[in-house]
Design an enzyme around this catalytic site. Structure first.
Site, mmCIF file in Angstrom:
data_model
loop_
_atom_site.group_PDB
_atom_site.id
_atom_site.type_symbol
_atom_site.label_atom_id
_atom_site.label_comp_id
_atom_site.label_asym_id
_atom_site.label_seq_id
_atom_site.Cartn_x
_atom_site.Cartn_y
_atom_site.Cartn_z
ATOM 1 N N HIS A 138 82.923 70.584 -54.503
ATOM 2 C CA HIS A 138 84.045 71.364 -55.035
ATOM 3 C C HIS A 138 85.071 71.559 -53.922
ATOM 4 O O HIS A 138 84.783 72.167 -52.895
ATOM 5 C CB HIS A 138 83.543 72.719 -55.533
ATOM 6 N N LYS A 193 93.261 76.536 -52.475
ATOM 7 C CA LYS A 193 93.074 75.123 -52.082
ATOM 8 C C LYS A 193 94.126 74.226 -52.735
ATOM 9 O O LYS A 193 94.771 73.413 -52.062
ATOM 10 C CB LYS A 193 91.662 74.650 -52.476
ATOM 11 N N ASP A 217 89.817 69.655 -57.081
ATOM 12 C CA ASP A 217 88.748 70.369 -57.787
ATOM 13 C C ASP A 217 87.370 69.737 -57.597
ATOM 14 O O ASP A 217 86.434 70.389 -57.172
ATOM 15 C CB ASP A 217 89.067 70.508 -59.281
ATOM 16 N N ARG A 258 89.182 81.672 -31.615
ATOM 17 C CA ARG A 258 90.583 81.761 -31.193
ATOM 18 C C ARG A 258 90.932 80.745 -30.106
ATOM 19 O O ARG A 258 92.088 80.616 -29.732
ATOM 20 C CB ARG A 258 90.891 83.186 -30.706
#
Length: 311
Positions: free
Chosen positions: A138, A159, A177, A243
């Protein structure tokens, strides 16, 4: 349901069907081919009958030295109820003993004008692609600067909207999808869209849109090798996000590990630009340029210089 049948390779490689037409629906279960040279000499102990049999000039020239009785016996044993087909290369004449045996066992005998080695190579590549291990994920697959980026995340995280913005910025959509993934080789994953939803994108509030009709043929691709996974998740203030980029997270799909980046989503973040930069940075790392490692080295040098000055 078998992925590949004998009739598929007849159509793909434009093979001439000589005999055994009843068997063209036989399944092909392996990408390995067999060139039955030792079998022509009568040794069938380890005969791989489940493979496509490929007969070239070498095998047939030896076959012609056999007696009539030996020829019949060899072809009878070559044609089994599990043999998906026998291909004669170089447009060579098909032995009548093979035609008789193939008709009895309903084994398709085909002929190609291609050279044996070239036919073997092309046929193996085709079968490896079709018979490769597959799975469905997915997510959304986009070609960004030549890098196949698989965008994953929970439903509603953004998305498809990110993919739409990427296409507007000149990149190409592969699948939305549902992404069908094949492992075509060791370490090689290729993603594509199911035929039913090819070139389609679903945007909440807009519905389903056809990307090729809307943006043109340059906005879509049928398949793309997956190199990078970007997982979108809602921003969690209690979670520590990377980070610096010194540590590389991995995700395993089928038997292949891919680099994975987790991108937190919050209002005001331009996800399409972040995905673009992630793809470019991934390419730079593959070329040996790692900004995080360079910064770490600079920081270490600065600390060491400071310690020397203090002394």
């Amino acid at each position: 349901m078998p992925k590949v049948r004998t009739k598929d390779i007849i159509e793909k490689f434009q093979l001439e069907l000589v005999s055994g037409a009843e068997g063209i629906h036989r399944p092909i279960t392996t990408s390995d081919l067999s060139r039955p040279g030792i079998e022509m000499a009568g040794y069938f102990t380890y005969y791989p009958a489940e493979r496509i049999q490929l007969l070239g000039k070498t095998e047939l020239s030896f076959y012609e030295t056999l007696s009539l009785e030996e020829k019949k016996m060899r072809m009878e044993r070559l044609c089994t109820d599990i043999t998906p087909g026998i291909i004669i290369s170089r447009g060579l004449e098909v032995p009548p003993e093979l035609i008789e045996a193939s008709e009895r066992q309903s084994v398709p005998v085909m002929r190609s004008t291609m050279k044996t080695t070239r036919l073997s190579s092309r046929l193996t590549n085709y079968l490896e692609s079709k018979l490769a291990p597959t799975t469905a994920v997915h997510g959304v697959l986009v070609d960004v600067y030549g890098v196949g980026v698989l965008i994953t995340g929970k439903s509603g995280v953004g998305k498809s909207e990110t993919a739409l913005e990427l296409v507007k910025r000149g990149h190409r959509l592969v699948a939305d999808d549902c992404v069908e993934i094949r492992q075509e080789d060791e370490g090689v994953l290729v993603g594509s869209a199911p035929e039913l939803i090819e070139h389609l994108l679903e945007i909440r509030g807009l519905g389903i849109i056809n990307m090729m009709t809307l943006f043109g043929a340059g906005a879509v691709r049928t398949h793309k090798r997956i190199s990078l996974v970007i997982d979108l998740e809602l921003w969690d203030p209690n979670k520590q996000y990377d980070r610096l980029g010194l540590e590389e997270e991995k995700v395993k799909i089928l038997d292949t590990e891919l680099t994975k980046l987790t991108i937190p989503v919050r209002p005001g973040r331009n996800l399409a630009v972040i995905v673009e930069v992630a793809a470019m940075n991934f390419r730079l790392k593959r070329m040996g340029v790692n900004a995080a490692e360079e910064f770490s080295a600079r920081l270490t040098d600065a600390i060491e210089d400071g310690e020397h000055d203090y002394e």
